[in-house]
Design a protein around this motif. Sequence first.
Motif, PDB file in Angstrom:
ATOM      1  N   TYR A  38     -45.772 -35.319  35.166  1.00  0.00           N
ATOM      2  CA  TYR A  38     -46.727 -35.556  34.092  1.00  0.00           C
ATOM      3  C   TYR A  38     -47.942 -36.332  34.597  1.00  0.00           C
ATOM      4  O   TYR A  38     -47.817 -37.261  35.395  1.00  0.00           O
ATOM      5  CB  TYR A  38     -46.050 -36.323  32.957  1.00  0.00           C
ATOM      6  CG  TYR A  38     -46.978 -36.739  31.843  1.00  0.00           C
ATOM      7  CD1 TYR A  38     -47.352 -35.837  30.857  1.00  0.00           C
ATOM      8  CD2 TYR A  38     -47.492 -38.038  31.792  1.00  0.00           C
ATOM      9  CE1 TYR A  38     -48.205 -36.218  29.839  1.00  0.00           C
ATOM     10  CE2 TYR A  38     -48.346 -38.425  30.779  1.00  0.00           C
ATOM     11  CZ  TYR A  38     -48.704 -37.512  29.799  1.00  0.00           C
ATOM     12  OH  TYR A  38     -49.556 -37.892  28.792  1.00  0.00           O
ATOM     13  N   ASP A  39     -49.134 -35.955  34.092  1.00  0.00           N
ATOM     14  CA  ASP A  39     -50.384 -36.611  34.484  1.00  0.00           C
ATOM     15  C   ASP A  39     -51.145 -36.982  33.217  1.00  0.00           C
ATOM     16  O   ASP A  39     -51.529 -36.103  32.434  1.00  0.00           O
ATOM     17  CB  ASP A  39     -51.207 -35.661  35.356  1.00  0.00           C
ATOM     18  CG  ASP A  39     -52.517 -36.279  35.833  1.00  0.00           C
ATOM     19  OD1 ASP A  39     -52.804 -37.435  35.479  1.00  0.00           O
ATOM     20  OD2 ASP A  39     -53.256 -35.591  36.556  1.00  0.00           O
ATOM     21  N   ASP A  40     -51.374 -38.279  33.015  1.00  0.00           N
ATOM     22  CA  ASP A  40     -52.112 -38.739  31.824  1.00  0.00           C
ATOM     23  C   ASP A  40     -53.483 -38.071  31.735  1.00  0.00           C
ATOM     24  O   ASP A  40     -53.939 -37.690  30.648  1.00  0.00           O
ATOM     25  CB  ASP A  40     -52.327 -40.258  31.867  1.00  0.00           C
ATOM     26  CG  ASP A  40     -51.031 -41.029  32.008  1.00  0.00           C
ATOM     27  OD1 ASP A  40     -50.088 -40.694  31.279  1.00  0.00           O
ATOM     28  OD2 ASP A  40     -50.962 -41.945  32.837  1.00  0.00           O
ATOM     29  N   HIS A  41     -54.143 -37.940  32.893  1.00  0.00           N
ATOM     30  CA  HIS A  41     -55.510 -37.421  32.906  1.00  0.00           C
ATOM     31  C   HIS A  41     -55.573 -35.937  32.566  1.00  0.00           C
ATOM     32  O   HIS A  41     -56.663 -35.416  32.308  1.00  0.00           O
ATOM     33  CB  HIS A  41     -56.147 -37.675  34.270  1.00  0.00           C
ATOM     34  CG  HIS A  41     -56.178 -39.124  34.656  1.00  0.00           C
ATOM     35  ND1 HIS A  41     -56.923 -40.061  33.977  1.00  0.00           N
ATOM     36  CD2 HIS A  41     -55.534 -39.815  35.627  1.00  0.00           C
ATOM     37  CE1 HIS A  41     -56.768 -41.256  34.520  1.00  0.00           C
ATOM     38  NE2 HIS A  41     -55.916 -41.133  35.531  1.00  0.00           N
ATOM     39  N   ALA A  42     -54.422 -35.258  32.570  1.00  0.00           N
ATOM     40  CA  ALA A  42     -54.385 -33.833  32.248  1.00  0.00           C
ATOM     41  C   ALA A  42     -53.881 -33.602  30.821  1.00  0.00           C
ATOM     42  O   ALA A  42     -53.511 -32.493  30.464  1.00  0.00           O
ATOM     43  CB  ALA A  42     -53.497 -33.093  33.241  1.00  0.00           C
ATOM     44  N   THR A  43     -53.863 -34.655  30.015  1.00  0.00           N
ATOM     45  CA  THR A  43     -53.386 -34.558  28.635  1.00  0.00           C
ATOM     46  C   THR A  43     -54.494 -34.988  27.681  1.00  0.00           C
ATOM     47  O   THR A  43     -55.103 -36.048  27.863  1.00  0.00           O
ATOM     48  CB  THR A  43     -52.149 -35.450  28.421  1.00  0.00           C
ATOM     49  OG1 THR A  43     -51.136 -35.084  29.358  1.00  0.00           O
ATOM     50  CG2 THR A  43     -51.595 -35.277  27.013  1.00  0.00           C
ATOM     51  N   ILE A  44     -54.767 -34.149  26.692  1.00  0.00           N
ATOM     52  CA  ILE A  44     -55.770 -34.451  25.662  1.00  0.00           C
ATOM     53  C   ILE A  44     -55.039 -34.738  24.368  1.00  0.00           C
ATOM     54  O   ILE A  44     -54.070 -34.057  24.017  1.00  0.00           O
ATOM     55  CB  ILE A  44     -56.737 -33.259  25.464  1.00  0.00           C
ATOM     56  CG1 ILE A  44     -57.302 -32.785  26.802  1.00  0.00           C
ATOM     57  CG2 ILE A  44     -57.869 -33.636  24.514  1.00  0.00           C
ATOM     58  CD1 ILE A  44     -58.161 -33.794  27.501  1.00  0.00           C
ATOM     59  N   VAL A  45     -55.500 -35.757  23.650  1.00  0.00           N
ATOM     60  CA  VAL A  45     -54.853 -36.119  22.384  1.00  0.00           C
ATOM     61  C   VAL A  45     -55.896 -36.325  21.294  1.00  0.00           C
ATOM     62  O   VAL A  45     -57.073 -36.581  21.565  1.00  0.00           O
ATOM     63  CB  VAL A  45     -54.013 -37.417  22.517  1.00  0.00           C
ATOM     64  CG1 VAL A  45     -52.927 -37.251  23.565  1.00  0.00           C
ATOM     65  CG2 VAL A  45     -54.892 -38.626  22.831  1.00  0.00           C
TER      66      VAL A  45
END
Length: 303
Positions: A38-45
């Motif tokens: 998992y990569d925080d920077h590859a997740t949009i919320v």
Amino acid sequence: MMLKNASYAQKEQIRSIWLSHFANYEKAEVQHYFDHGYDDHATIVIDDDDKVISTIHMREETLMLMQQKLEVSFLLGVATIPDYRRCDYMKDLMRHVLDEEAHNHLITLIDAFYPKLYEPFGFVSVYDKKQYQISHKLLEQVSNVNVHAANSGAQLYEVYRKYIRHFDAYIVRDAGYFDELIEKYRSIGGIAVYETAAGVQGYACYIHKEHYAEIREIVYLGSAAIMKLAHWIMRDDPYIMIHVSQDESLEKLFPLAIPKRVPHMMARINHPALFQRLYGQKAASTKEVFASLKKPMFLHMEM
């Protein structure tokens, strides 16, 4: 409400959303992905005072398509928490992501869990899997000789490299991918290998459910590998579920088995004119592009 990149502090919220929303994933599988992939920077919320309302996770993959390697995006973890559904948050998030993808990747892929949900955004189903349910009785005379648990990513890669030559539209893998795959399956099931003096003849990634075994991916150089791997994995289960690509047929081995087709992957060509220039194709739609391939597809993706 704010649309933004996920923060590290929101990681546990997003993990919890995945665990509650995606029954098709094993709990240990989700845990492993959040610990290792998992990569925080590859997740949009979309969030409200740091409370995650809706989320999409993106991952870049290399797709081999018509003898050319193409960097594509793969969307997963598309979810909105129950109290905020039917409020168009997912639509807003998806439009934002696809607008970015139109500038970054020629093709975007997404799991075909809910085809009707993604069709309005231009995604079309391009790849199914077949499921065969095989009873224990059909395999009880098969020998388990030369079948063992996988311990080398290089061995899996070698047989995959030989097998995948027969396909198009597949994700490019290397030995490192298979090392990671072995580690993942140690937490959710296992990977079995059939090996002879000539080398590895096949492998199967599997999990055990409450009353049956399930092979999620099987790669083989001959029918003996299918039989031996299935029997070794099944053990005392009454039946085993085997997933194969949409163009593979196991009816010669199991004449009474009736396959069930299950949607597995959807695709969207983000820039049709650029695709036509790159590939010299004049296909009018995403579906026509994938339907025009000369070889069968193996568009299998793991979390």
